[in-house]
Design an enzyme around this catalytic site. Sequence first.
Site, PDB file in Angstrom:
ATOM      1  N   LYS A 187       0.848  -1.201   0.000  1.00 31.22           N
ATOM      2  CA  LYS A 187       0.000   0.000   0.000  1.00 31.22           C
ATOM      3  C   LYS A 187       0.882   1.250   0.000  1.00 31.22           C
ATOM      4  O   LYS A 187       2.100   1.167   0.142  1.00 31.22           O
ATOM      5  CB  LYS A 187      -0.902  -0.011   1.241  1.00 31.22           C
ATOM      6  CG  LYS A 187      -0.152   0.023   2.563  1.00 31.22           C
ATOM      7  CD  LYS A 187      -1.094  -0.060   3.748  1.00 31.22           C
ATOM      8  CE  LYS A 187      -0.301  -0.029   5.067  1.00 31.22           C
ATOM      9  NZ  LYS A 187      -1.180  -0.027   6.243  1.00 31.22           N
ATOM     10  N   ARG A 221      -9.613   0.241  16.360  1.00 32.13           N
ATOM     11  CA  ARG A 221      -9.690   1.098  15.185  1.00 32.13           C
ATOM     12  C   ARG A 221     -10.659   0.491  14.185  1.00 32.13           C
ATOM     13  O   ARG A 221     -11.687   1.075  13.880  1.00 32.13           O
ATOM     14  CB  ARG A 221      -8.287   1.273  14.579  1.00 32.13           C
ATOM     15  CG  ARG A 221      -8.184   2.308  13.485  1.00 32.13           C
ATOM     16  CD  ARG A 221      -6.746   2.452  13.002  1.00 32.13           C
ATOM     17  NE  ARG A 221      -6.226   1.226  12.420  1.00 32.13           N
ATOM     18  CZ  ARG A 221      -4.994   1.096  11.938  1.00 32.13           C
ATOM     19  NH1 ARG A 221      -4.156   2.117  11.996  1.00 32.13           N
ATOM     20  NH2 ARG A 221      -4.591  -0.045  11.407  1.00 32.13           N
ATOM     21  N   TYR A 262      15.756  31.022   4.820  1.00 29.36           N
ATOM     22  CA  TYR A 262      14.628  31.784   5.327  1.00 29.36           C
ATOM     23  C   TYR A 262      14.717  32.003   6.831  1.00 29.36           C
ATOM     24  O   TYR A 262      15.051  31.078   7.583  1.00 29.36           O
ATOM     25  CB  TYR A 262      13.312  31.068   4.998  1.00 29.36           C
ATOM     26  CG  TYR A 262      12.950  31.104   3.536  1.00 29.36           C
ATOM     27  CD1 TYR A 262      12.663  32.302   2.902  1.00 29.36           C
ATOM     28  CD2 TYR A 262      12.883  29.930   2.779  1.00 29.36           C
ATOM     29  CE1 TYR A 262      12.328  32.338   1.551  1.00 29.36           C
ATOM     30  CE2 TYR A 262      12.547  29.954   1.440  1.00 29.36           C
ATOM     31  CZ  TYR A 262      12.269  31.165   0.832  1.00 29.36           C
ATOM     32  OH  TYR A 262      11.944  31.196  -0.505  1.00 29.36           O
ATOM     33  N   MET A 288      11.416  24.781  -0.152  1.00 32.78           N
ATOM     34  CA  MET A 288      10.585  23.952  -1.027  1.00 32.78           C
ATOM     35  C   MET A 288      11.405  23.085  -1.973  1.00 32.78           C
ATOM     36  O   MET A 288      11.069  21.911  -2.206  1.00 32.78           O
ATOM     37  CB  MET A 288       9.629  24.836  -1.830  1.00 32.78           C
ATOM     38  CG  MET A 288       8.656  24.045  -2.696  1.00 32.78           C
ATOM     39  SD  MET A 288       7.543  25.105  -3.623  1.00 32.78           S
ATOM     40  CE  MET A 288       6.575  25.824  -2.293  1.00 32.78           C
TER      41      MET A 288
END
Length: 364
Positions: free
Chosen positions: A35, A136, A261, A309
Amino acid sequence: MKPFPRAEISSRALKANLKRLRQIAPGSRVMAVVKANGYGHGLLNVAQVLTDAHSDADADGFGLARLEEALEVRAGGVSARLLLLEGFFRSEDLPLLVEHDIDTVVHHVSQLDMLESVSLSKPVTVWLKIDSGMHRLGFHASEFEGVYQRLQQNPNVAKPVHLMTHFSCADEPQKDFTATQMAHFNALTQGLPGDRTLANSAGVLYWPQSQADWIRPGIALYGVSPVAGDLGSNHGLEPAMELVSQLIAVREHSAGESVGYGAYWTARRDTRLGVVAIGYGDGYPRNAPEGTPVLVNGRRVPIVGRVSMDMLTVDLGPAATDRVGDRALLWGKDLPVEEVAERIGTIAYELVTKLTPRVAVCLD
């Protein structure tokens, strides 16, 4: 030319890890969990590498979270057994399970109702999930007998019904709750036909008595330990992923100057900084703290300043001879992802599964 950044996936390591897991659980079949895009390794990459039923280095089946994942695997030519670990979500999904020969977990009464309300061309193979303590998904002990009988009486359900549970604390071997969950599951299912599966990666590695008919290795399949402070290599597993990029700048940097930054970090000495082409837009965490290691030309150098980023900055040191274009390893065999995750304050699962589509996944 290969793109940067990229995740280099070793088919040899995937096969070696599955073979090692068979050695650890010799009496169990293997439902390899693929998955979340094969834990970031590429869904079809992993499933297609591990599909030779005649090899002990390949899987008996694959575990997936969603129907869309299972259909992608089938479309990729994989004929092995598939299991939807979250089950089906809509009654319209059930004919697709039949058409594509996909097993399903049943964990909620709404799924029972859907199974009883449709007409199918042949029965669906069901794994009944028992809530042994995770709280769950799954049926409580008080519900089990009634649910089991409904499945037994339903012509849309193949017989025998298989049985499963999921551990909540197996990755904390010092806790005895996993033993409690096993005892709970075994007491409910004693004497019933059908296959059983309890063990996730931590169960396989730390709770051998949970291995049963099937094991469901996820993170361990990719060479990573599920336990904090541990390494997959301690169990004979190999990292299947190396996340790599390159230096796109090498800069002289003076003491007292900041970088990035917010002027988050200021140099205490004259040094050389390297800029690596990877950032949070690629899935490398923005919150990676100063000192998180990156491997450049075989040596560990620390991240300095904030991850942005598209890039991050490392302190190469005042005597560095590194050049633009040199390879930077973010994690892999020589820099375990478990260690990087611990430095960042997360888990290795999150690092490998959160890589974005900007990162090329390259299978060798």
